[in-house]
Design a protein around this motif. Structure first.
Motif, PDB file in Angstrom:
ATOM      1  N   LEU A   1      43.063  91.193  79.324  1.00 50.65           N
ATOM      2  CA  LEU A   1      43.594  92.439  78.776  1.00 50.65           C
ATOM      3  C   LEU A   1      42.788  92.944  77.594  1.00 50.65           C
ATOM      4  O   LEU A   1      42.419  94.121  77.525  1.00 50.65           O
ATOM      5  N   ALA A   2      42.506  92.080  76.636  1.00 50.42           N
ATOM      6  CA  ALA A   2      41.792  92.522  75.436  1.00 50.42           C
ATOM      7  C   ALA A   2      40.344  92.856  75.747  1.00 50.42           C
ATOM      8  O   ALA A   2      39.804  93.866  75.276  1.00 50.42           O
ATOM      9  N   ILE A   3      39.704  92.018  76.544  1.00 49.28           N
ATOM     10  CA  ILE A   3      38.286  92.207  76.855  1.00 49.28           C
ATOM     11  C   ILE A   3      38.063  93.505  77.621  1.00 49.28           C
ATOM     12  O   ILE A   3      37.063  94.206  77.396  1.00 49.28           O
ATOM     13  N   CYS A   4      38.974  93.846  78.513  1.00 56.10           N
ATOM     14  CA  CYS A   4      38.808  95.045  79.342  1.00 56.10           C
ATOM     15  C   CYS A   4      39.572  96.250  78.785  1.00 56.10           C
ATOM     16  O   CYS A   4      39.768  97.244  79.491  1.00 56.10           O
ATOM     17  N   SER A   5      39.979  96.170  77.536  1.00 54.77           N
ATOM     18  CA  SER A   5      40.781  97.236  76.933  1.00 54.77           C
ATOM     19  C   SER A   5      39.929  98.426  76.494  1.00 54.77           C
ATOM     20  O   SER A   5      38.715  98.307  76.295  1.00 54.77           O
ATOM     21  N   THR A   6      40.584  99.556  76.339  1.00 53.49           N
ATOM     22  CA  THR A   6      39.885 100.733  75.814  1.00 53.49           C
ATOM     23  C   THR A   6      39.463 100.507  74.358  1.00 53.49           C
ATOM     24  O   THR A   6      38.456 101.058  73.914  1.00 53.49           O
ATOM     25  N   ALA A   7      40.223  99.693  73.641  1.00 56.05           N
ATOM     26  CA  ALA A   7      39.869  99.399  72.246  1.00 56.05           C
ATOM     27  C   ALA A   7      38.524  98.677  72.179  1.00 56.05           C
ATOM     28  O   ALA A   7      37.688  98.993  71.317  1.00 56.05           O
ATOM     29  N   PHE A   8      38.320  97.734  73.078  1.00 53.77           N
ATOM     30  CA  PHE A   8      37.046  97.013  73.083  1.00 53.77           C
ATOM     31  C   PHE A   8      35.927  97.915  73.589  1.00 53.77           C
ATOM     32  O   PHE A   8      34.795  97.852  73.099  1.00 53.77           O
TER      33      PHE A   8
ATOM     34  N   ARG B   1      43.022  90.324  67.628  1.00 58.71           N
ATOM     35  CA  ARG B   1      43.920  91.366  67.125  1.00 58.71           C
ATOM     36  C   ARG B   1      44.324  92.323  68.240  1.00 58.71           C
ATOM     37  O   ARG B   1      45.494  92.696  68.359  1.00 58.71           O
ATOM     38  N   VAL B   2      43.350  92.723  69.063  1.00 56.95           N
ATOM     39  CA  VAL B   2      43.651  93.631  70.172  1.00 56.95           C
ATOM     40  C   VAL B   2      44.648  92.997  71.124  1.00 56.95           C
ATOM     41  O   VAL B   2      45.610  93.638  71.562  1.00 56.95           O
ATOM     42  N   LEU B   3      44.443  91.728  71.438  1.00 57.64           N
ATOM     43  CA  LEU B   3      45.339  91.038  72.369  1.00 57.64           C
ATOM     44  C   LEU B   3      46.763  91.012  71.829  1.00 57.64           C
ATOM     45  O   LEU B   3      47.724  91.261  72.566  1.00 57.64           O
ATOM     46  N   GLN B   4      46.911  90.756  70.552  1.00 58.47           N
ATOM     47  CA  GLN B   4      48.244  90.716  69.952  1.00 58.47           C
ATOM     48  C   GLN B   4      48.891  92.095  69.919  1.00 58.47           C
ATOM     49  O   GLN B   4      50.113  92.217  70.022  1.00 58.47           O
ATOM     50  N   GLN B   5      48.076  93.137  69.794  1.00 53.84           N
ATOM     51  CA  GLN B   5      48.602  94.497  69.718  1.00 53.84           C
ATOM     52  C   GLN B   5      49.036  95.040  71.068  1.00 53.84           C
ATOM     53  O   GLN B   5      50.014  95.790  71.150  1.00 53.84           O
ATOM     54  N   ILE B   6      48.321  94.684  72.132  1.00 51.36           N
ATOM     55  CA  ILE B   6      48.595  95.301  73.436  1.00 51.36           C
ATOM     56  C   ILE B   6      49.447  94.436  74.353  1.00 51.36           C
ATOM     57  O   ILE B   6      49.882  94.907  75.408  1.00 51.36           O
ATOM     58  N   THR B   7      49.720  93.203  73.953  1.00 53.26           N
ATOM     59  CA  THR B   7      50.521  92.328  74.802  1.00 53.26           C
ATOM     60  C   THR B   7      51.973  92.372  74.350  1.00 53.26           C
ATOM     61  O   THR B   7      52.271  92.035  73.201  1.00 53.26           O
TER      62      THR B   7
ATOM     63  N   THR C   1      53.678  87.369  75.679  1.00 53.10           N
ATOM     64  CA  THR C   1      52.646  86.686  74.909  1.00 53.10           C
ATOM     65  C   THR C   1      52.746  85.183  75.123  1.00 53.10           C
ATOM     66  O   THR C   1      53.791  84.587  74.900  1.00 53.10           O
ATOM     67  N   LEU C   2      51.648  84.592  75.580  1.00 50.20           N
ATOM     68  CA  LEU C   2      51.610  83.152  75.733  1.00 50.20           C
ATOM     69  C   LEU C   2      51.252  82.525  74.395  1.00 50.20           C
ATOM     70  O   LEU C   2      50.395  83.022  73.663  1.00 50.20           O
ATOM     71  N   VAL C   3      51.885  81.424  74.082  1.00 51.33           N
ATOM     72  CA  VAL C   3      51.650  80.748  72.816  1.00 51.33           C
ATOM     73  C   VAL C   3      50.185  80.327  72.714  1.00 51.33           C
ATOM     74  O   VAL C   3      49.643  79.671  73.591  1.00 51.33           O
ATOM     75  N   GLY C   4      49.543  80.755  71.645  1.00 49.98           N
ATOM     76  CA  GLY C   4      48.165  80.345  71.401  1.00 49.98           C
ATOM     77  C   GLY C   4      47.120  81.062  72.228  1.00 49.98           C
ATOM     78  O   GLY C   4      45.946  80.674  72.194  1.00 49.98           O
ATOM     79  N   LYS C   5      47.487  82.124  72.949  1.00 46.58           N
ATOM     80  CA  LYS C   5      46.518  82.794  73.811  1.00 46.58           C
ATOM     81  C   LYS C   5      45.405  83.445  73.009  1.00 46.58           C
ATOM     82  O   LYS C   5      44.232  83.376  73.383  1.00 46.58           O
ATOM     83  N   ALA C   6      45.765  84.071  71.896  1.00 44.78           N
ATOM     84  CA  ALA C   6      44.747  84.694  71.051  1.00 44.78           C
ATOM     85  C   ALA C   6      43.834  83.644  70.440  1.00 44.78           C
ATOM     86  O   ALA C   6      42.615  83.832  70.361  1.00 44.78           O
ATOM     87  N   GLU C   7      44.425  82.529  70.019  1.00 39.15           N
ATOM     88  CA  GLU C   7      43.612  81.454  69.446  1.00 39.15           C
ATOM     89  C   GLU C   7      42.690  80.851  70.495  1.00 39.15           C
ATOM     90  O   GLU C   7      41.549  80.474  70.192  1.00 39.15           O
ATOM     91  N   LYS C   8      43.150  80.742  71.723  1.00 36.35           N
ATOM     92  CA  LYS C   8      42.320  80.218  72.808  1.00 36.35           C
ATOM     93  C   LYS C   8      41.119  81.115  73.053  1.00 36.35           C
ATOM     94  O   LYS C   8      39.997  80.639  73.270  1.00 36.35           O
ATOM     95  N   LEU C   9      41.350  82.432  73.001  1.00 38.90           N
ATOM     96  CA  LEU C   9      40.261  83.389  73.180  1.00 38.90           C
ATOM     97  C   LEU C   9      39.248  83.243  72.051  1.00 38.90           C
ATOM     98  O   LEU C   9      38.030  83.241  72.279  1.00 38.90           O
ATOM     99  N   LYS C  10      39.726  83.097  70.835  1.00 40.86           N
ATOM    100  CA  LYS C  10      38.833  82.926  69.686  1.00 40.86           C
ATOM    101  C   LYS C  10      38.004  81.654  69.810  1.00 40.86           C
ATOM    102  O   LYS C  10      36.804  81.642  69.519  1.00 40.86           O
TER     103      LYS C  10
ATOM    104  N   LEU D   1      33.607  89.278  66.564  1.00 37.88           N
ATOM    105  CA  LEU D   1      34.086  89.594  67.918  1.00 37.88           C
ATOM    106  C   LEU D   1      35.399  88.874  68.209  1.00 37.88           C
ATOM    107  O   LEU D   1      36.354  89.470  68.736  1.00 37.88           O
ATOM    108  N   ALA D   2      35.460  87.592  67.881  1.00 34.83           N
ATOM    109  CA  ALA D   2      36.652  86.789  68.150  1.00 34.83           C
ATOM    110  C   ALA D   2      37.869  87.336  67.413  1.00 34.83           C
ATOM    111  O   ALA D   2      38.967  87.457  67.990  1.00 34.83           O
ATOM    112  N   GLU D   3      37.679  87.675  66.150  1.00 35.59           N
ATOM    113  CA  GLU D   3      38.795  88.203  65.351  1.00 35.59           C
ATOM    114  C   GLU D   3      39.265  89.546  65.896  1.00 35.59           C
ATOM    115  O   GLU D   3      40.468  89.816  65.981  1.00 35.59           O
ATOM    116  N   PHE D   4      38.320  90.398  66.287  1.00 30.91           N
ATOM    117  CA  PHE D   4      38.681  91.717  66.809  1.00 30.91           C
ATOM    118  C   PHE D   4      39.480  91.588  68.106  1.00 30.91           C
ATOM    119  O   PHE D   4      40.545  92.205  68.258  1.00 30.91           O
ATOM    120  N   LEU D   5      38.991  90.799  69.049  1.00 33.26           N
ATOM    121  CA  LEU D   5      39.668  90.679  70.343  1.00 33.26           C
ATOM    122  C   LEU D   5      41.026  89.992  70.199  1.00 33.26           C
ATOM    123  O   LEU D   5      41.971  90.322  70.929  1.00 33.26           O
TER     124      LEU D   5
END
Length: 209
Positions: free
Chosen positions: A150-157, A75-81, A86-95, A69-73
């Motif tokens: 953004l990633a959590i509420c995305s159509t991809a998720f 990736r989605v965050l990096q793709q749609i932002t 993009t905030l530094v480390g935002k994807a890593e923080k989510l993971k 789940l962490a890896e998927f979200l």
């Protein structure tokens, strides 16, 4: 007619007052068992729902499924932002948040196909379900945190969870146990958030309250 034992109102009020949003960073490493998660979801399933549509949908992520789940979200965050936003480390923080929680619940809203019930009422019903879950978690001494983004509420998720086009993802609920003492909470005064319109037949509101 009394339907609950003496003292029940005080217990319910105490649980409501104690409920806190505790972030995964403040969780301990104590595991959460599936039986407890099932108990919490049964409480969620008792929420009010217009037309008995029961629109809540929950996907439970535990164990190694959290890493997927962490890896998927991430990736989605990096793709749609957009890069500029993009905030530094935002994807890593989510993971880190996902992996810090022993259990993550994806909160879905299944849209009634006829559309007879307004969507806002379906969303509200899901929110009531989450509140039921959170209150029981509090009574069990468990920590909980409802998060969106953004990633959590995305159509991809939404698609990842197997929901339909008309459905929505309303967030992730992180579930665990607090690592430290139960946090205190604050609320501003209720004054200014209520308008009393009591009518003149029984005197003024202030005389009756």
């Amino acid at each position: 007619m009394r339907i609950l034992p003496d003292g029940a109102a005080e217990v319910v009020s105490a649980v409501i007052r104690l409920r806190r949003s505790i972030k995964p960073a403040d969780f301990s490493d104590r595991p959460v068992d599936q039986a407890t998660v099932r108990q919490l979801l049964e409480a969620a399933h008792l929420a009010p729902t217009h037309g008995m549509t029961e629109p809540w949908r929950f996907t439970v992520f535990m164990g190694s499924a959290r890493l997927e789940l962490a890896e998927f979200l991430a990736r989605v965050l990096q793709q749609i932002t957009p890069q500029a936003e993009t905030l530094v480390g935002k994807a890593e923080k989510l993971k880190r948040a996902i992996q810090a929680a022993p259990c993550c619940l994806a909160i879905g809203m299944h849209r009634q196909r006829s559309g007879k019930i307004p969507e806002v009422e379906e969303i509200s019903a899901v929110a009531c379900a989450v509140q039921n879950l959170h209150l029981l978690a509090t009574a069990l001494g468990m920590a909980g945190y409802w998060s969106s983004g953004l990633a959590i509420c995305s159509t991809a998720f939404r698609d990842y969870l197997g929901l339909q086009d008309e459905d929505r993802v309303l967030g992730l609920f992180y579930l665990g146990y607090p690592a430290a003492e139960w946090p205190s909470g604050t609320r501003s005064s209720l004054d200014g958030r209520i308008v009393w319109r009591c009518g003149a037949e029984s005197g003024s509101c202030s005389e009756r309250l």
